[in-house]
Design a protein around this motif. Structure first.
Motif, mmCIF file in Angstrom:
data_model
loop_
_atom_site.group_PDB
_atom_site.id
_atom_site.type_symbol
_atom_site.label_atom_id
_atom_site.label_comp_id
_atom_site.label_asym_id
_atom_site.label_seq_id
_atom_site.Cartn_x
_atom_site.Cartn_y
_atom_site.Cartn_z
ATOM 1 N N THR A 88 -20.403 15.676 16.229
ATOM 2 C CA THR A 88 -20.490 16.208 15.343
ATOM 3 C C THR A 88 -20.738 15.383 14.051
ATOM 4 N N GLN B 154 -20.204 14.614 9.956
ATOM 5 C CA GLN B 154 -19.583 14.780 8.645
ATOM 6 C C GLN B 154 -20.551 14.784 6.974
ATOM 7 N N HIS C 3 -17.249 19.809 9.107
ATOM 8 C CA HIS C 3 -18.673 19.183 9.607
ATOM 9 C C HIS C 3 -18.693 20.051 10.444
#
Length: 308
Positions: free
Chosen positions: A230, A232, A262
Motif C-alpha cells: 500500500t 499513500q 491509498h
C-alpha cells in the motif's frame, strides 16, 4: 484444541430464508475469555449466525456447541448462560434504569434481585442514573444499560450485535474498556462491528460476506494473508489520479482516506513501477506505508463482489 477451552465451536452452519442462502457453510471457534470480532457488510449473515449460535434459530445444516452445549438439542441450557445484546435498544422507555434491570431479573427468575441490580448498576457506572427514565438516556448510556441487563444472570458468553452503532467515540472507548475487563475475568465475547478501531481491539477476527467466511485470525494475520502493498499519495486532484490509476498494472484498489489516497495491490513491484511512471514530474507526495485492516477489508469486499 480441547473442547472445554472453546466457548463457541461450529462447523458447516447454513441457513436459508425462502430461496436465499443467508449463511453458507460457516465454521468458527472462539476460545473462552477471548474477544472475537465478527465483521462484514450489512446483510452478510452476521446476525443470523449469532442467532444460530445461541439457539434462537435452528440451522438448516451443520453442527456446533456453545459453552459445551449442542446448539440444536440443548438450546435452553445455552440461553441460560449467554447474554445477547441486539442491534437496537430494546428496553422500556417509560421505566427507570433500575426498573428495567429489575424487570429483566424477574424474567430470568433470579434470586437476590436487588443485590444483582445494584451490582450491575455499580459495575457499569449507572448508579447515579438509576432513577432516570430509560427513554431519556443518551445512546452511550442506553448501551451501558443494555450491557448491564446482559450481565445480570452472570453469563459465560456475551453475543453483542453491533452494540456501538450510533454511539459517540468516548462512549465506544468506555464500552470497549469494559469488554476487556470482562474478558480478563474469563467472560467470552463475540461482537459484530463495522468500526476498524474496534476490530483491532479484538483478540481474533472473522470477516464474512454474502454468508461466507472470507478470513479469520488475528488482525496481523488477516492483513499479512492478503499480501497487499500500500502506498499513500497526497496532493491536489486525487479523484482524477484515482481514475487514471484504476486498471493499471499492479493497481488493485484506490481508496480515499481524508486528504490522501491509498493505492494497494498484490503485485508490489508492478504497483511501484506504475506509480513511478504516473507520478514522475508531478507534485504528488507518495510513500510506502503499512497496509491497514481497513485497506484489507475493502479489498476483500471488492473481491467478493460486495457492493458491485
Amino acid at each position: 484444541m480441547i473442547a472445554d477451552a472453546l466457548a463457541i465451536d461450529i462447523k458447516g452452519l447454513s441457513k436459508r430464508f425462502g430461496g436465499r442462502l443467508v449463511v453458507d457453510d460457516m465454521a468458527l471457534q472462539v476460545k473462552r475469555g477471548e474477544i472475537f470480532g465478527f465483521l462484514g457488510p450489512n446483510g452478510s449473515g452476521k446476525t443470523t449466525t449469532i442467532r444460530m449460535m445461541c439457539g434462537l434459530l435452528t440451522p438448516d445444516a451443520g453442527e456446533g456447541h456453545c459453552l459445551g452445549f449442542d446448539i440444536r438439542r440443548e438450546r435452553e441450557e445455552i440461553k441460560r448462560r449467554v447474554g445477547y445484546m441486539t442491534q437496537r435498544f430494546s428496553f422500556w422507555d417509560d421505566l427507570t434504569v433500575r426498573e428495567n434491570l429489575d424487570f429483566v431479573a424477574r424474567v430470568y427468575g433470579l434470586s437476590g434481585r436487588r443485590a444483582r441490580v445494584d451490582a450491575a448498576l455499580g459495575q457499569l457506572g449507572l448508579m447515579a442514573r438509576a432513577g432516570q427514565l430509560a427513554g431519556a438516556l443518551s445512546g452511550g448510556w442506553k448501551q451501558r444499560l443494555a450491557l448491564a441487563a446482559c450481565m445480570l444472570h452472570e453469563p459465560e458468553l456475551l453475543l453483542l450485535d453491533e452494540p456501538t452503532a450510533g454511539v459517540d467515540p468516548a462512549a465506544r472507548r468506555d464500552f470497549w474498556e469494559e469488554l476487556h475487563r470482562l474478558a480478563a475475568r474469563g467472560v467470552s465475547v463475540l461482537v459484530s462491528t463495522h468500526y476498524m478501531d474496534e476490530a483491532e481491539r479484538c483478540h481474533k477476527l472473522a470477516y464474512i460476506a454474502d454468508g461466507r467466511l472470507l478470513a479469520r485470525g488475528t488482525a496481523a494475520e488477516i492483513v499479512a494473508a492478503q499480501k497487499l502493498a500500500t502506498w499513500q499519495i497526497g496532493g491536489a486532484g486525487l479523484v482524477e489520479l484515482a481514475q487514471r490509476l484504476r486498471g493499471q498494472p499492479g493497481v488493485d484498489q484506490t481508496v480515499a482516506f481524508g486528504d490522501t489516497m491509498h493505492v494497494s495491490g498484490r503485485g508490489g513491484g508492478l504497483l511501484e513501477a506504475t506509480l513511478r511512471r504516473e507520478l514522475v514530474g508531478t507534485d504528488y507526495q507518495c510513500r510506502l506505508i503499512e497496509t491497514g485492516l481497513e485497506d484489507v477489508f475493502i479489498y476483500m469486499m471488492s473481491r467478493a463482489g460486495v457492493g458491485a
